[in-house]
Motif scaffolding. Structure first.
Motif, PDB file in Angstrom:
ATOM      1  N   LYS A  18      -4.743 -19.630 -13.869  1.00  0.00           N
ATOM      2  CA  LYS A  18      -6.130 -18.810 -13.540  1.00  0.00           C
ATOM      3  C   LYS A  18      -5.986 -17.723 -12.376  1.00  0.00           C
ATOM      4  CE  LYS A  18      -7.373 -23.292 -12.567  1.00  0.00           C
ATOM      5  NZ  LYS A  18      -6.901 -23.936 -13.296  1.00  0.00           N
ATOM      6  N   ARG A  19      -4.801 -17.618 -12.051  1.00  0.00           N
ATOM      7  CA  ARG A  19      -4.541 -16.589 -10.847  1.00  0.00           C
ATOM      8  C   ARG A  19      -5.451 -16.574  -9.868  1.00  0.00           C
ATOM      9  NH1 ARG A  19      -0.936 -17.274 -14.663  1.00  0.00           N
ATOM     10  NH2 ARG A  19      -0.262 -15.596 -15.550  1.00  0.00           N
ATOM     11  N   LEU A  20      -5.863 -17.487  -9.247  1.00  0.00           N
ATOM     12  CA  LEU A  20      -7.099 -17.664  -8.389  1.00  0.00           C
ATOM     13  C   LEU A  20      -6.514 -17.040  -7.062  1.00  0.00           C
ATOM     14  CD1 LEU A  20      -8.714 -21.081  -8.758  1.00  0.00           C
ATOM     15  CD2 LEU A  20      -9.532 -18.966  -9.609  1.00  0.00           C
ATOM     16  N   ARG A  21      -5.447 -17.370  -6.679  1.00  0.00           N
ATOM     17  CA  ARG A  21      -4.725 -16.915  -5.309  1.00  0.00           C
ATOM     18  C   ARG A  21      -4.665 -15.492  -5.107  1.00  0.00           C
ATOM     19  NH1 ARG A  21      -3.752 -21.389  -7.559  1.00  0.00           N
ATOM     20  NH2 ARG A  21      -3.918 -23.661  -6.433  1.00  0.00           N
ATOM     21  N   PRO A  22      -3.943 -14.757  -6.224  1.00  0.00           N
ATOM     22  CA  PRO A  22      -3.799 -13.390  -5.829  1.00  0.00           C
ATOM     23  C   PRO A  22      -5.171 -12.595  -6.168  1.00  0.00           C
ATOM     24  CG  PRO A  22      -2.635 -14.158  -8.042  1.00  0.00           C
ATOM     25  CD  PRO A  22      -2.970 -15.496  -7.203  1.00  0.00           C
ATOM     26  N   ILE A  23      -6.035 -13.305  -6.903  1.00  0.00           N
ATOM     27  CA  ILE A  23      -7.477 -12.746  -7.312  1.00  0.00           C
ATOM     28  C   ILE A  23      -8.211 -12.715  -5.488  1.00  0.00           C
ATOM     29  CG2 ILE A  23      -9.705 -12.971  -8.129  1.00  0.00           C
ATOM     30  CD1 ILE A  23      -8.151 -13.993 -10.914  1.00  0.00           C
ATOM     31  N   VAL A  24      -8.360 -13.980  -5.110  1.00  0.00           N
ATOM     32  CA  VAL A  24      -8.986 -13.949  -3.799  1.00  0.00           C
ATOM     33  C   VAL A  24      -8.269 -13.183  -2.764  1.00  0.00           C
ATOM     34  CG1 VAL A  24      -9.478 -15.411  -1.617  1.00  0.00           C
ATOM     35  CG2 VAL A  24      -9.650 -16.524  -4.142  1.00  0.00           C
ATOM     36  N   THR A  25      -7.014 -12.867  -2.920  1.00  0.00           N
ATOM     37  CA  THR A  25      -6.127 -11.889  -1.848  1.00  0.00           C
ATOM     38  C   THR A  25      -6.499 -10.463  -2.048  1.00  0.00           C
ATOM     39  OG1 THR A  25      -4.407 -13.537  -1.625  1.00  0.00           O
ATOM     40  CG2 THR A  25      -3.830 -11.287  -0.985  1.00  0.00           C
ATOM     41  N   TRP A  26      -6.664 -10.165  -3.517  1.00  0.00           N
ATOM     42  CA  TRP A  26      -7.139  -8.881  -3.695  1.00  0.00           C
ATOM     43  C   TRP A  26      -8.431  -8.360  -3.344  1.00  0.00           C
ATOM     44  CZ3 TRP A  26      -5.094  -4.608  -6.032  1.00  0.00           C
ATOM     45  CH2 TRP A  26      -5.686  -3.389  -6.321  1.00  0.00           C
ATOM     46  N   VAL A  27      -9.339  -9.115  -3.682  1.00  0.00           N
ATOM     47  CA  VAL A  27     -10.766  -9.042  -3.349  1.00  0.00           C
ATOM     48  C   VAL A  27     -11.252  -8.965  -1.784  1.00  0.00           C
ATOM     49  CG1 VAL A  27     -13.198  -9.913  -3.589  1.00  0.00           C
ATOM     50  CG2 VAL A  27     -11.683  -9.877  -5.500  1.00  0.00           C
ATOM     51  N   MET A  28     -10.503  -9.791  -1.266  1.00  0.00           N
ATOM     52  CA  MET A  28     -10.581  -9.886   0.336  1.00  0.00           C
ATOM     53  C   MET A  28      -9.868  -8.812   1.124  1.00  0.00           C
ATOM     54  SD  MET A  28     -12.707 -12.412   1.123  1.00  0.00           S
ATOM     55  CE  MET A  28     -12.449 -12.328   2.774  1.00  0.00           C
ATOM     56  N   GLY A  29      -8.570  -8.522   0.646  1.00  0.00           N
ATOM     57  CA  GLY A  29      -7.743  -7.606   1.111  1.00  0.00           C
ATOM     58  C   GLY A  29      -8.362  -6.050   0.908  1.00  0.00           C
ATOM     59  N   VAL A  30      -8.538  -5.787  -0.270  1.00  0.00           N
ATOM     60  CA  VAL A  30      -9.185  -4.619  -0.533  1.00  0.00           C
ATOM     61  C   VAL A  30     -10.582  -4.257  -0.332  1.00  0.00           C
ATOM     62  CG1 VAL A  30      -9.328  -2.776  -2.489  1.00  0.00           C
ATOM     63  CG2 VAL A  30      -7.557  -4.232  -2.426  1.00  0.00           C
ATOM     64  N   ASN A  31     -11.345  -5.293  -0.738  1.00  0.00           N
ATOM     65  CA  ASN A  31     -12.821  -4.963  -0.563  1.00  0.00           C
ATOM     66  C   ASN A  31     -13.387  -5.347   0.848  1.00  0.00           C
ATOM     67  OD1 ASN A  31     -12.733  -4.406  -3.378  1.00  0.00           O
ATOM     68  ND2 ASN A  31     -14.044  -6.245  -4.001  1.00  0.00           N
ATOM     69  N   GLN A  32     -12.819  -6.219   1.542  1.00  0.00           N
ATOM     70  CA  GLN A  32     -13.505  -6.679   2.803  1.00  0.00           C
ATOM     71  C   GLN A  32     -12.441  -6.060   4.056  1.00  0.00           C
ATOM     72  OE1 GLN A  32     -16.262  -8.116   3.065  1.00  0.00           O
ATOM     73  NE2 GLN A  32     -16.213  -7.884   0.933  1.00  0.00           N
ATOM     74  N   TYR A  33     -11.256  -6.156   3.595  1.00  0.00           N
ATOM     75  CA  TYR A  33     -10.430  -5.255   5.028  1.00  0.00           C
ATOM     76  C   TYR A  33     -10.246  -3.836   4.737  1.00  0.00           C
ATOM     77  CZ  TYR A  33     -10.044 -10.212   6.479  1.00  0.00           C
ATOM     78  OH  TYR A  33     -10.080 -11.538   6.937  1.00  0.00           O
ATOM     79  N   GLY A  34     -10.335  -3.551   3.528  1.00  0.00           N
ATOM     80  CA  GLY A  34      -9.937  -1.956   3.262  1.00  0.00           C
ATOM     81  C   GLY A  34      -8.648  -1.729   2.952  1.00  0.00           C
ATOM     82  N   LEU A  35      -7.853  -2.750   2.737  1.00  0.00           N
ATOM     83  CA  LEU A  35      -6.347  -2.452   2.632  1.00  0.00           C
ATOM     84  C   LEU A  35      -6.251  -1.443   1.434  1.00  0.00           C
ATOM     85  CD1 LEU A  35      -4.787  -5.972   3.406  1.00  0.00           C
ATOM     86  CD2 LEU A  35      -5.273  -4.058   4.918  1.00  0.00           C
ATOM     87  N   ASN A  36      -4.971  -0.742   1.462  1.00  0.00           N
ATOM     88  CA  ASN A  36      -4.562   0.063   0.153  1.00  0.00           C
ATOM     89  C   ASN A  36      -4.207  -0.680  -0.867  1.00  0.00           C
ATOM     90  OD1 ASN A  36      -2.953   1.393  -1.378  1.00  0.00           O
ATOM     91  ND2 ASN A  36      -2.596   3.126   0.086  1.00  0.00           N
ATOM     92  N   PRO A  37      -4.753  -0.681  -2.151  1.00  0.00           N
ATOM     93  CA  PRO A  37      -4.610  -1.579  -3.048  1.00  0.00           C
ATOM     94  C   PRO A  37      -3.169  -1.513  -3.536  1.00  0.00           C
ATOM     95  CG  PRO A  37      -6.662  -0.299  -3.587  1.00  0.00           C
ATOM     96  CD  PRO A  37      -6.071   0.212  -2.438  1.00  0.00           C
ATOM     97  N   SER A  38      -2.374  -0.539  -3.483  1.00  0.00           N
ATOM     98  CA  SER A  38      -1.005  -0.367  -3.920  1.00  0.00           C
ATOM     99  C   SER A  38      -0.221  -1.067  -2.927  1.00  0.00           C
ATOM    100  CB  SER A  38      -0.539   1.178  -4.268  1.00  0.00           C
ATOM    101  OG  SER A  38      -0.761   1.640  -2.994  1.00  0.00           O
ATOM    102  N   ALA A  39      -0.640  -0.933  -1.673  1.00  0.00           N
ATOM    103  CA  ALA A  39       0.289  -1.565  -0.405  1.00  0.00           C
ATOM    104  C   ALA A  39       0.290  -3.119  -0.515  1.00  0.00           C
ATOM    105  CB  ALA A  39      -0.234  -1.053   0.835  1.00  0.00           C
ATOM    106  N   ILE A  40      -0.739  -3.732  -1.293  1.00  0.00           N
ATOM    107  CA  ILE A  40      -0.550  -5.055  -1.157  1.00  0.00           C
ATOM    108  C   ILE A  40      -0.046  -5.741  -2.477  1.00  0.00           C
ATOM    109  CG2 ILE A  40      -2.406  -5.083   0.550  1.00  0.00           C
ATOM    110  CD1 ILE A  40      -4.248  -6.300  -1.529  1.00  0.00           C
ATOM    111  N   VAL A  41       0.185  -4.978  -3.290  1.00  0.00           N
ATOM    112  CA  VAL A  41       0.759  -5.696  -4.683  1.00  0.00           C
ATOM    113  C   VAL A  41       1.909  -6.489  -4.217  1.00  0.00           C
ATOM    114  CG1 VAL A  41       1.943  -4.707  -6.611  1.00  0.00           C
ATOM    115  CG2 VAL A  41      -0.001  -3.593  -6.183  1.00  0.00           C
ATOM    116  N   PRO A  42       2.846  -6.473  -3.640  1.00  0.00           N
ATOM    117  CA  PRO A  42       4.074  -6.969  -3.305  1.00  0.00           C
ATOM    118  C   PRO A  42       3.320  -8.548  -2.939  1.00  0.00           C
ATOM    119  CG  PRO A  42       4.601  -5.051  -2.337  1.00  0.00           C
ATOM    120  CD  PRO A  42       3.151  -5.013  -2.711  1.00  0.00           C
ATOM    121  N   LEU A  43       2.355  -8.516  -1.965  1.00  0.00           N
ATOM    122  CA  LEU A  43       1.953  -9.951  -1.735  1.00  0.00           C
ATOM    123  C   LEU A  43       1.251 -10.435  -2.667  1.00  0.00           C
ATOM    124  CD1 LEU A  43       0.960 -11.825   0.620  1.00  0.00           C
ATOM    125  CD2 LEU A  43      -0.971 -10.307   1.069  1.00  0.00           C
ATOM    126  N   LEU A  44       0.601  -9.930  -3.480  1.00  0.00           N
ATOM    127  CA  LEU A  44       0.129 -10.539  -4.778  1.00  0.00           C
ATOM    128  C   LEU A  44       1.131 -11.285  -5.647  1.00  0.00           C
ATOM    129  CD1 LEU A  44      -2.523  -7.649  -5.851  1.00  0.00           C
ATOM    130  CD2 LEU A  44      -2.632  -9.722  -4.155  1.00  0.00           C
TER     131      LEU A  44
END
Length: 265
Positions: A18-44
């Protein structure tokens, strides 16, 4: 020479998860915290590596002895037990390696994230050990809640807290997210228990009735179907209530909770 660990790791990662965890991290990181999408790929990637490693270990004959995961044979069935064990360890180390690639954030913040990640892995191991020790024993609802948090809620917490660490969110916000994750994780596990009784094998991607076969205490075995459903909705309400303390748009997390309790796999 062939690379059996890389092949086994790719096999386990490419399953129908289901990939729930990286999906949640992506949405929160990018949409709510304004983090650079490419910057958080290693975290995902690190989150998915950690989660997949935990599934490989969970499925081993010495633990749950599962034959099917993500709709196909488990890693130890396709390769062998030793390769499965080494692949799980390999992926946990790859996860840490990915976290060190978060080079668009200051070193102190990344170090804090890596420390938190290590603590989460420790707790997940403790939770799995508790789960194995509980087999054949009749647990209380409180013990089940604790076990579910260690096994499931803590991973949801990581998917929320890790982007919060990178965004330097304050402590009160992190505590509210931890409360949400605790109840979300328990609700998720109760739904899993319900699906193990009422689910459709073709949708689940794994056999049903495994808990009863393994003599595991579950919310269904302790509370019955109706009682387990009530408990799930209680935790749903507590999770939604916790979001009132999060100073951001929490619509996605509310949808996430609705998915958890209404999913069919």
């Amino acid at each position: 020479m062939k690379e059996p660990l890389v092949d086994a790791a790719n096999y386990s990662l490419a399953g129908d998860g289901k990939r729930l965890r990286p999906i949640v991290t992506w949405v929160m990181g990018v949409n709510q915290y304004g983090l650079n999408p490419s910057a958080i790929v290693p975290l995902l990637k690190s989150l998915e590596y950690m989660h997949t490693a935990s599934l490989i270990f969970d499925d081993l004959p010495s633990q749950d002895n599962a034959s099917v995961r993500r709709g196909r044979p488990t890693v130890h069935q396709v390769y062998n037990i030793a390769i499965a064990e080494l692949t799980g360890l390999f992926l946990t180390q790859k996860a840490i390696e990915e976290q060190t690639e978060l080079d668009q954030f200051d070193a102190k913040t990344v170090l804090q994230l890596i420390q938190y990640s290590a603590q989460i892995t420790e707790v997940m191991c403790m939770g799995q050990a508790m789960d194995l020790d509980s087999k054949g024993k009749r647990l209380t609802v409180e013990q089940l809640n604790q076990l579910c948090f260690y096994k499931t809620g803590i991973a949801f917490e990581a998917s929320l807290i890790m982007p919060a660490i990178l965004a330097k969110a304050n402590e009160s916000e992190r505590e509210a997210l931890k409360t949400f994750a605790r109840h979300a994780g328990i609700a998720f596990q109760i739904k899993d228990d319900l699906l193990d009784v009422e689910g459709d094998v073709s949708l689940l991607g794994k056999p049903i009735g495994q808990d009863a076969e393994n003599n595991n205490s579950t919310f269904v075995s302790i509370l019955g179907l109706d009682g387990a459903k009530k408990e799930m909705w209680d935790h749903y309400c507590l999770a939604i209530e916790a979001l009132q303390e999060v100073p951001r748009n929490t619509a996605f997390l509310k949808h996430f909770m609705n998915y958890i309790v209404n999913r069919d796999h």
